[in-house]
Write an enzyme that holds these catalytic residues in place. Structure first.
Site, mmCIF file in Angstrom:
data_model
loop_
_atom_site.group_PDB
_atom_site.id
_atom_site.type_symbol
_atom_site.label_atom_id
_atom_site.label_comp_id
_atom_site.label_asym_id
_atom_site.label_seq_id
_atom_site.Cartn_x
_atom_site.Cartn_y
_atom_site.Cartn_z
ATOM 1 N N ASP A 96 78.701 -31.739 28.478
ATOM 2 C CA ASP A 96 79.046 -32.348 27.197
ATOM 3 C C ASP A 96 79.846 -31.309 26.407
ATOM 4 O OD1 ASP A 96 78.798 -33.930 24.805
ATOM 5 O OD2 ASP A 96 76.907 -34.710 25.600
ATOM 6 N N ASP A 198 82.370 -35.015 23.059
ATOM 7 C CA ASP A 198 81.601 -35.495 21.912
ATOM 8 C C ASP A 198 82.463 -35.713 20.657
ATOM 9 O OD1 ASP A 198 78.847 -35.767 20.633
ATOM 10 O OD2 ASP A 198 79.674 -34.183 19.386
ATOM 11 N N GLU A 255 84.154 -39.687 23.612
ATOM 12 C CA GLU A 255 83.335 -40.483 22.685
ATOM 13 C C GLU A 255 84.241 -40.873 21.519
ATOM 14 O OE1 GLU A 255 79.066 -40.507 20.336
ATOM 15 O OE2 GLU A 255 80.370 -38.778 20.172
ATOM 16 N N HIS A 328 71.472 -41.563 24.459
ATOM 17 C CA HIS A 328 70.494 -40.789 23.690
ATOM 18 C C HIS A 328 70.583 -41.034 22.181
ATOM 19 C CE1 HIS A 328 74.227 -38.589 23.565
ATOM 20 N NE2 HIS A 328 73.775 -37.983 22.481
ATOM 21 N N ASP A 329 71.528 -41.871 21.751
ATOM 22 C CA ASP A 329 71.669 -42.171 20.317
ATOM 23 C C ASP A 329 71.220 -43.583 19.975
ATOM 24 O OD1 ASP A 329 72.854 -39.693 19.786
ATOM 25 O OD2 ASP A 329 74.878 -40.447 20.162
HETATM 26 C C1 NOJ Z 1 77.450 -37.795 19.161
HETATM 27 C C2 NOJ Z 1 76.234 -37.415 19.945
HETATM 28 O O1 NOJ Z 1 76.004 -38.388 20.922
HETATM 29 C C3 NOJ Z 1 75.092 -37.296 18.962
HETATM 30 O O2 NOJ Z 1 73.857 -37.154 19.602
HETATM 31 C C4 NOJ Z 1 75.392 -36.147 18.036
HETATM 32 O O3 NOJ Z 1 74.389 -36.091 17.044
HETATM 33 C C5 NOJ Z 1 76.752 -36.306 17.356
HETATM 34 N N1 NOJ Z 1 77.784 -36.725 18.270
HETATM 35 C C6 NOJ Z 1 77.195 -35.013 16.722
HETATM 36 O O4 NOJ Z 1 77.546 -34.077 17.676
#
Ligand code: NOJ
Length: 551
Positions: A96, A198, A255, A328-329
């Site tokens: 990542d 990310d 992302e 994971h979010d």
């Molecule tokens: C996206 C990530 O998936 C998330 O977990 C993170 O908190 C934010 N970007 C900030 O890096």
């Protein structure tokens, strides 16, 4: 066709995957110890969320040293071992890259914050206050509060799109970009298979920060509406691709929050900057207009299908996407897309079929393959996730009761997906011998890997079957997508067609039987069904059916 289009990616959240140090949080050696398990799922790449050295304000998305492994996960030798052992099994490790921001404990930031004339003074986004001394703009950070933090040493504010401990890097500065490419290439040289990049939508900042429209009780404006995918971002990313990706056998998945179908070609087409981009709309059908956890909008299957379908058609000819329903979010899919009283095993299987049959690379999130579900801790203090706290506070500020605010957290907290992996029915679900950093989901005695290994009809074994199935039927990988009954709120029906066959996928999302037009099954043979048997002309509650016509 490239290897990363044909394979399955498994997302591993290392902190919650497997602990080999009896410390209550996962380790890199823990991932290595489960490689054969992952191989049995047909996984060809493992994306691990950040394991770099970090103060862990945002569980590693606040990187202090991009060249070091955080001691809680192990060390560089463990990482090399993981990459090597994975390679032996034909599995690649995907790292990542957190390049929009670093940690405020990163040496780069410490230097930058020390004065206005140090060599790294311009490595972050510094601005003078407004005339009245307040922050340069009224932007709200994604984790709540102002997106600006005052620095006494410089008598200036710095921008942080996420937490205050995650200062944004200044991509306008060539040296910064070079330092980031060097980081990426250090990992490429270690033999990894690619990167998940990310929060990349936020890297381009305006020269002058203007106030946005106030949209909350805090008097601030949502940064997401003002600060994403700004003009000029693709120039940065073209350079990034050239420096990091060109001539290498890796993939880049960005992302890229809010890239719509019309813009898709610029991002993942033949001249695109990424190999895949993470599409967001289908994963948050209830947050079409804002991300407030206490204010979800009503949605139906049609809303969920709409974006999936338009992106599927868009990538029939050009471009590629990760296909995912959990990460994971986000909440667990069986809790997110289905009512609580719905049979979770059936729901998990239905979604597995959808995920494995859409065009794109399936990204399975750890625990999804056994149908793990959301948690509901009784106290807000039992949560760990930084955004759970800020969403909770925001809800209270907006007049919601504690109970309502907690209900929002129960439904949407990022910790829903971060509870420890449920390996068996022993103490702490076999994840660790010590009390885990986040409490195990109560249902671990019923829902765990060991139990499902022994049950031929389990969700886990269904995933394994589907994964083999996908390898056997090229149409599911390379075939074109075509959908039917787009307006239906009950069923999702689509084809995948290549020169050899048309596979038709029929999914009933309802908890009641649904009749289907006989034309869909004419001249087609049964391939696979999530139920013991299939009766023509109808789909049982939550039935997933695959039928085929050879050409
Ligand atoms: C996206 C990530 O998936 C998330 O977990 C993170 O908190 C934010 N970007 C900030 O890096």
């Amino acid at each position: 066709m490239e290897w990363w289009k044909k394979t399955i990616v498994y997302e591993c959240y290392p902190k919650s995957f497997c602990d080999t140090k009896d410390q209550g949080s996962g380790t890199i050696k823990g991932i290595t110890s489960k490689l054969d398990y992952l191989k049995s799922l047909g996984v060809g790449a493992i994306w691990i969320t950040p394991v770099y050295s970090s103060p862990m304000v945002d569980n590693g998305y606040d990187v202090a040293d991009y060249y070091a492994i955080d001691p809680q996960y192990g060390d560089m030798a463990d990482m090399d071992e993981l990459i090597g052992e994975a390679k032996k099994r034909d599995i690649r490790i995907v790292m990542d890259l957190v390049f929009n921001h670093s940690s405020d404990k990163c040496a780069w930031f410490i230097e930058s914050a020390s004065s206005r004339d140090n060599p790294k003074a311009d490595w972050y986004v510094w601005r003078d206050p407004k005339e009245d001394g307040s922050a340069p703009s009224n932007w709200r950070a994604l984790f709540g509060g102002s997106a600006w933090k005052w620095c006494e040493a410089r008598k200036q504010y710095y921008l942080h799109s996420f937490a205050a401990e995650q200062p944004d890097l200044n991509w306008e500065n060539k040296e910064v970009r070079k330092a980031l490419y060097d980081v990426a290439n250090f990992w490429v040289d270690k033999g990894i298979g690619g990167f998940r990049v990310d929060a990349i939508s936020y890297i381009k900042k305006p020269e002058v920060f203007l106030d946005g429209e106030v949209d909350g009780a805090d008097g601030l404006a949502d940064l997401n509406k003002i600060g994403r995918n700004k003009e000029g971002i693709l120039d940065f990313l073209k350079e990034f691709r050239k420096e990091v990706r060109e001539g290498k056998d890796i993939f880049l998945v960005g992302e890229t929050n809010s890239v719509d179908v019309k813009q898709l070609k610029k991002w993942v087409g033949e001249d695109g900057v990424f190999d895949m981009v993470i599409e967001f709309t289908h994963i948050s059908p209830e947050f079409r207009n804002n991300e407030k956890w206490c204010e979800p909008e009503e949605w139906t299957l049609k809303d969920l299908k709409r974006n999936i379908i338009s992106f599927q058609y868009a990538i029939n000819d050009e471009g590629w996407l990760p296909i995912y329903f959990e990460n994971h979010d986000k909440p667990r899919l069986v809790s997110h897309y289905f009512r609580d009283d719905i049979d979770k095993k059936k729901a998990a299987k239905l979604m597995a079929v959808l995920q494995m049959c859409l065009r794109g690379t399936p990204f399975i999130y750890q625990g999804q393959e056994i149908g793990m579900s959301n948690v509901a801790y009784e106290d807000i203090n039992d949560y760990d996730d930084i955004s759970s706290y800020t969403q909770y506070e925001l809800a209270l500020a907006e007049g919601y009761s504690k109970q309502e605010a907690l209900a929002g957290v129960h439904n949407f907290s990022r910790d829903n997906c971060r509870t420890p992996m449920q390996w068996d029915d022993g103490e702490f679900a076999g994840f660790s011998k010590a009390k885990p950093w986040l409490a195990v989901n109560d249902n671990y005695k019923e829902v765990n890997v060991k139990r499902q290994e022994e049950d031929p009809s389990s969700v886990l074994n269904f995933y394994r079957e589907l994964s083999k199935f996908r390898q056997k039927h090229k149409a599911l990988i390379e075939g074109r997508f075509r959908s039917y009954e787009d307006e239906s709120d009950e069923v999702f029906i689509f084809d995948r067609t290549d020169e050899e066959e048309t596979i038709r996928i029929l999914l009933n999302f309802m908890d009641y039987e649904v009749k289907i037009d006989p034309k869909y099954e004419e001249d087609m043979d049964l391939l696979l069904c999530s139920e013991e048997d299939h009766e023509k002309g109808r789909l049982k509650p939550l039935e997933a059916l695959l039928i085929v016509k050879y050409r």
